[in-house]
Design a protein around this motif. Structure first.
Motif, PDB file in Angstrom:
ATOM      1  N   ILE A   1      13.327   0.552   0.496  1.00  0.00           N
ATOM      2  CA  ILE A   1      12.642  -0.725   0.334  1.00  0.00           C
ATOM      3  C   ILE A   1      11.158  -0.437   0.112  1.00  0.00           C
ATOM      4  CG2 ILE A   1      12.099  -2.941   1.378  1.00  0.00           C
ATOM      5  CD1 ILE A   1      15.098  -2.406   0.619  1.00  0.00           C
ATOM      6  N   VAL A   2      10.652  -0.907  -1.028  1.00  0.00           N
ATOM      7  CA  VAL A   2       9.260  -0.675  -1.394  1.00  0.00           C
ATOM      8  C   VAL A   2       8.492  -1.982  -1.254  1.00  0.00           C
ATOM      9  CG1 VAL A   2       7.682   0.068  -3.209  1.00  0.00           C
ATOM     10  CG2 VAL A   2       9.917   1.169  -2.966  1.00  0.00           C
ATOM     11  N   VAL A   3       7.388  -1.933  -0.527  1.00  0.00           N
ATOM     12  CA  VAL A   3       6.513  -3.092  -0.350  1.00  0.00           C
ATOM     13  C   VAL A   3       5.238  -2.844  -1.143  1.00  0.00           C
ATOM     14  CG1 VAL A   3       5.246  -4.543   1.277  1.00  0.00           C
ATOM     15  CG2 VAL A   3       7.462  -3.574   1.935  1.00  0.00           C
ATOM     16  N   ASN A   4       4.884  -3.785  -2.008  1.00  0.00           N
ATOM     17  CA  ASN A   4       3.662  -3.705  -2.802  1.00  0.00           C
ATOM     18  C   ASN A   4       2.746  -4.870  -2.459  1.00  0.00           C
ATOM     19  OD1 ASN A   4       4.045  -1.477  -4.981  1.00  0.00           O
ATOM     20  ND2 ASN A   4       5.966  -2.592  -5.004  1.00  0.00           N
ATOM     21  N   SER A   5       1.450  -4.637  -2.560  1.00  0.00           N
ATOM     22  CA  SER A   5       0.490  -5.715  -2.336  1.00  0.00           C
ATOM     23  C   SER A   5      -0.757  -5.451  -3.169  1.00  0.00           C
ATOM     24  CB  SER A   5       0.110  -5.830  -0.855  1.00  0.00           C
ATOM     25  OG  SER A   5      -0.895  -4.887  -0.506  1.00  0.00           O
ATOM     26  N   MET A   6      -1.645  -6.450  -3.173  1.00  0.00           N
ATOM     27  CA  MET A   6      -2.929  -6.337  -3.878  1.00  0.00           C
ATOM     28  C   MET A   6      -4.090  -6.406  -2.895  1.00  0.00           C
ATOM     29  SD  MET A   6      -2.160  -5.834  -7.001  1.00  0.00           S
ATOM     30  CE  MET A   6      -3.813  -5.994  -7.683  1.00  0.00           C
ATOM     31  N   GLU A   7      -3.847  -6.204  -1.613  1.00  0.00           N
ATOM     32  CA  GLU A   7      -4.898  -6.324  -0.597  1.00  0.00           C
ATOM     33  C   GLU A   7      -6.027  -5.329  -0.857  1.00  0.00           C
ATOM     34  OE1 GLU A   7      -3.086  -7.087   3.608  1.00  0.00           O
ATOM     35  OE2 GLU A   7      -1.656  -5.871   2.467  1.00  0.00           O
ATOM     36  N   SER A   8      -7.244  -5.778  -0.646  1.00  0.00           N
ATOM     37  CA  SER A   8      -8.394  -4.894  -0.821  1.00  0.00           C
ATOM     38  C   SER A   8      -8.554  -3.932   0.352  1.00  0.00           C
ATOM     39  CB  SER A   8      -9.669  -5.725  -0.991  1.00  0.00           C
ATOM     40  OG  SER A   8      -9.844  -6.583   0.124  1.00  0.00           O
ATOM     41  N   ALA A   9      -8.047  -4.334   1.523  1.00  0.00           N
ATOM     42  CA  ALA A   9      -8.117  -3.469   2.706  1.00  0.00           C
ATOM     43  C   ALA A   9      -6.715  -3.347   3.308  1.00  0.00           C
ATOM     44  CB  ALA A   9      -9.089  -4.040   3.735  1.00  0.00           C
ATOM     45  N   PRO A  10      -5.859  -2.538   2.707  1.00  0.00           N
ATOM     46  CA  PRO A  10      -4.469  -2.454   3.167  1.00  0.00           C
ATOM     47  C   PRO A  10      -4.358  -1.839   4.557  1.00  0.00           C
ATOM     48  CG  PRO A  10      -4.922  -0.746   1.551  1.00  0.00           C
ATOM     49  CD  PRO A  10      -6.123  -1.644   1.565  1.00  0.00           C
ATOM     50  N   PRO A  11      -3.413  -2.306   5.360  1.00  0.00           N
ATOM     51  CA  PRO A  11      -3.261  -1.768   6.723  1.00  0.00           C
ATOM     52  C   PRO A  11      -2.661  -0.371   6.721  1.00  0.00           C
ATOM     53  CG  PRO A  11      -1.507  -3.319   6.229  1.00  0.00           C
ATOM     54  CD  PRO A  11      -2.451  -3.372   5.071  1.00  0.00           C
ATOM     55  N   GLY A  12      -3.058   0.423   7.706  1.00  0.00           N
ATOM     56  CA  GLY A  12      -2.482   1.740   7.902  1.00  0.00           C
ATOM     57  C   GLY A  12      -1.270   1.677   8.812  1.00  0.00           C
ATOM     58  N   ARG A  13      -0.683   2.818   9.058  1.00  0.00           N
ATOM     59  CA  ARG A  13       0.553   2.896   9.840  1.00  0.00           C
ATOM     60  C   ARG A  13       0.381   2.335  11.247  1.00  0.00           C
ATOM     61  NH1 ARG A  13       4.839   6.496   8.810  1.00  0.00           N
ATOM     62  NH2 ARG A  13       6.374   6.579  10.486  1.00  0.00           N
ATOM     63  N   GLU A  14      -0.715   2.702  11.915  1.00  0.00           N
ATOM     64  CA  GLU A  14      -0.918   2.234  13.290  1.00  0.00           C
ATOM     65  C   GLU A  14      -1.055   0.713  13.349  1.00  0.00           C
ATOM     66  OE1 GLU A  14      -0.724   3.819  16.056  1.00  0.00           O
ATOM     67  OE2 GLU A  14      -0.398   5.795  15.155  1.00  0.00           O
ATOM     68  N   GLU A  15      -1.764   0.141  12.377  1.00  0.00           N
ATOM     69  CA  GLU A  15      -1.918  -1.304  12.341  1.00  0.00           C
ATOM     70  C   GLU A  15      -0.582  -1.984  12.080  1.00  0.00           C
ATOM     71  OE1 GLU A  15      -3.215  -5.264  12.088  1.00  0.00           O
ATOM     72  OE2 GLU A  15      -3.936  -3.501  13.163  1.00  0.00           O
ATOM     73  N   LEU A  16       0.208  -1.418  11.178  1.00  0.00           N
ATOM     74  CA  LEU A  16       1.517  -2.001  10.890  1.00  0.00           C
ATOM     75  C   LEU A  16       2.430  -1.940  12.112  1.00  0.00           C
ATOM     76  CD1 LEU A  16       2.098  -0.599   7.287  1.00  0.00           C
ATOM     77  CD2 LEU A  16       1.616  -2.974   7.919  1.00  0.00           C
ATOM     78  N   LEU A  17       2.362  -0.852  12.838  1.00  0.00           N
ATOM     79  CA  LEU A  17       3.179  -0.738  14.048  1.00  0.00           C
ATOM     80  C   LEU A  17       2.733  -1.745  15.104  1.00  0.00           C
ATOM     81  CD1 LEU A  17       5.476   0.725  15.438  1.00  0.00           C
ATOM     82  CD2 LEU A  17       3.840   2.453  16.225  1.00  0.00           C
ATOM     83  N   ARG A  18       1.422  -1.928  15.231  1.00  0.00           N
ATOM     84  CA  ARG A  18       0.917  -2.923  16.191  1.00  0.00           C
ATOM     85  C   ARG A  18       1.396  -4.326  15.810  1.00  0.00           C
ATOM     86  NH1 ARG A  18      -2.284  -6.838  16.636  1.00  0.00           N
ATOM     87  NH2 ARG A  18      -2.935  -6.715  14.450  1.00  0.00           N
ATOM     88  N   ARG A  19       1.321  -4.640  14.527  1.00  0.00           N
ATOM     89  CA  ARG A  19       1.797  -5.945  14.057  1.00  0.00           C
ATOM     90  C   ARG A  19       3.287  -6.115  14.338  1.00  0.00           C
ATOM     91  NH1 ARG A  19      -0.430  -6.773   7.901  1.00  0.00           N
ATOM     92  NH2 ARG A  19      -2.651  -6.335   8.234  1.00  0.00           N
ATOM     93  N   ALA A  20       4.055  -5.053  14.063  1.00  0.00           N
ATOM     94  CA  ALA A  20       5.503  -5.124  14.259  1.00  0.00           C
ATOM     95  C   ALA A  20       5.848  -5.439  15.715  1.00  0.00           C
ATOM     96  CB  ALA A  20       6.159  -3.816  13.822  1.00  0.00           C
ATOM     97  N   GLU A  21       5.148  -4.796  16.630  1.00  0.00           N
ATOM     98  CA  GLU A  21       5.405  -5.045  18.052  1.00  0.00           C
ATOM     99  C   GLU A  21       5.052  -6.484  18.432  1.00  0.00           C
ATOM    100  OE1 GLU A  21       3.035  -1.891  19.593  1.00  0.00           O
ATOM    101  OE2 GLU A  21       4.690  -0.431  19.551  1.00  0.00           O
ATOM    102  N   GLU A  22       3.972  -6.976  17.864  1.00  0.00           N
ATOM    103  CA  GLU A  22       3.548  -8.349  18.149  1.00  0.00           C
ATOM    104  C   GLU A  22       4.535  -9.367  17.573  1.00  0.00           C
ATOM    105  OE1 GLU A  22       0.090 -10.901  16.235  1.00  0.00           O
ATOM    106  OE2 GLU A  22      -0.734  -9.437  17.649  1.00  0.00           O
ATOM    107  N   ILE A  23       4.974  -9.151  16.339  1.00  0.00           N
ATOM    108  CA  ILE A  23       5.929 -10.061  15.704  1.00  0.00           C
ATOM    109  C   ILE A  23       7.267 -10.025  16.437  1.00  0.00           C
ATOM    110  CG2 ILE A  23       7.230 -10.522  13.583  1.00  0.00           C
ATOM    111  CD1 ILE A  23       4.836  -9.238  12.075  1.00  0.00           C
ATOM    112  N   GLN A  24       7.694  -8.832  16.840  1.00  0.00           N
ATOM    113  CA  GLN A  24       8.956  -8.712  17.554  1.00  0.00           C
ATOM    114  C   GLN A  24       8.930  -9.514  18.854  1.00  0.00           C
ATOM    115  OE1 GLN A  24      11.617  -7.055  16.327  1.00  0.00           O
ATOM    116  NE2 GLN A  24      12.857  -7.774  18.033  1.00  0.00           N
ATOM    117  N   GLU A  25       7.818  -9.459  19.549  1.00  0.00           N
ATOM    118  CA  GLU A  25       7.671 -10.194  20.803  1.00  0.00           C
ATOM    119  C   GLU A  25       7.704 -11.705  20.555  1.00  0.00           C
ATOM    120  OE1 GLU A  25       7.218 -11.032  24.799  1.00  0.00           O
ATOM    121  OE2 GLU A  25       7.647  -9.098  23.822  1.00  0.00           O
TER     122      GLU A  25
END
Length: 333
Positions: free
Chosen positions: A265-289
């Motif tokens: 699964i490939v995710v593409n975006s046009m964000e000027s400041a794309p999130p890194g792995r640590e930020e994505l993991l933090r978001r995932a934990e927050e969304i899961q909760e």
């Protein structure tokens, strides 16, 4: 393999198991995937899907030919599947657990949920390809106020999704029965914008060529909100995969990939400041909760590729050059 661990009998049990794995392996990032693999093996051994020595009987619920596909709906062991038959082979297009529609039978559904880490609060979502409607149905459960638009070429597939897979159109779910490229042009003309766009249109094991080209992806990009994400289902076992990844990279500024076998699964975006792995993991934990997904989202992010798995040099797919049927038949070396 990830599907097996998610086959634990209760959502709470699944989440507790994954949370325990995540806590156990988090201190040592290089060992995470190994730890997950060991636990997956253990769960697969301890909780077989069917009793040893038995095979569930397959029932054929629908078998018909449409203008576009030879369509089958079959059920076995509580899993209902939509298949397209081509050249004597049945290709899995969609599947649903009839007892628990939120428990995904196909592993790539889980990976596609990564789109919500890149855009956690979508107001409008577009699907290209309906299949049985398993993923739109689950997303309607988790995001009840989100507008979901779906483009599906084949009216027989839409009817099958409604009759056999529990898919429902409502005031917040609209299906356009039309070629995706034609409909996307109309949506762009009318000023539609989306926070997440899922590209999952297959025709018996391959993506129709006109839905793979740079020109098509530029149309898709025109529908995307500035912080939106395009989530694409690709199959990495063929040479066509390299062309598809290069074509996406030529259109979108950012690219992430999840998974490594069967489907990526490939995710593409046009964000000027794309999130890194640590930020994505933090978001995932927050969304899961907050959302309590049946899929454990941090586990999905752990399956992000750390390095590109495709050849970045070479031609891309365009309206003048898109031999996807040929490229799809050539296995990767």
């Amino acid at each position: 393999m990830l599907l097996r661990i998610l086959a634990l009998r209760s959502p709470a049990g699944r989440e507790d198991a994954w949370s325990g794995v995540h806590r156990a392996i988090r201190p040592s990032r290089p060992g995470r995937l190994l730890g997950v693999a060991v636990l997956i093996w253990a769960v697969n051994f301890a909780w077989p899907k069917t009793p040893l020595g038995s095979q569930p009987t397959e029932r054929i619920l629908l078998e018909t030919e449409s203008p576009y596909h030879y369509v089958r709906v079959v059920e076995s062991g509580g899993i209902r599947r939509l298949q397209f038959r081509r050249s004597g082979q049945d290709f899995e297009e969609s599947a649903i657990n009839v007892r628990n529609p939120l428990d995904f039978p196909l592993h790539y559904y889980e990976l596609m949920m990564a789109g919500f880490v890149h855009q956690p609060n979508p107001k409008r979502i577009l699907f290209v390809g309906l299949g049985g409607g398993t993923l739109p149905r689950a997303i309607r459960h988790y995001y009840p106020t989100t507008q979901i638009d779906i483009i599906e070429l084949d009216p027989v597939v839409v009817d099958a999704a409604k009759k056999y897979f529990g898919f429902v159109e409502d005031e917040r779910t609209t299906v356009y029965i039309r070629d995706a490229r034609v409909q996307i042009r109309r949506l762009a003309r009318d000023g539609h914008k989306y926070d997440i766009i899922f590209l999952d249109a297959f025709r018996g094991g391959y993506i129709p060529y006109h839905l793979t080209t740079k020109e098509f992806l530029e149309l898709v990009r025109s529908l995307l909100e500035p912080n939106g994400a395009v989530v694409s289902n690709l199959q990495p076992g063929f040479v066509s995969y390299h062309y598809q990844r290069r074509t996406m990279a030529s259109v979108f500024a950012n690219q992430w990939a999840y998974g490594s076998f069967g489907n990526v699964i490939v995710v593409n975006s046009m964000e000027s400041a794309p999130p890194g792995r640590e930020e994505l993991l933090r978001r995932a934990e927050e969304i899961q909760e907050r959302r309590r997904f049946n899929v454990f989202l941090p586990g999905v992010i752990e399956r992000m590729q750390s390095e590109p798995d495709y050849d970045k040099s070479g031609p891309i797919l365009t309206d003048d050059f898109a031999p996807t049927d040929v490229l799809r038949s050539i296995p990767q070396e």
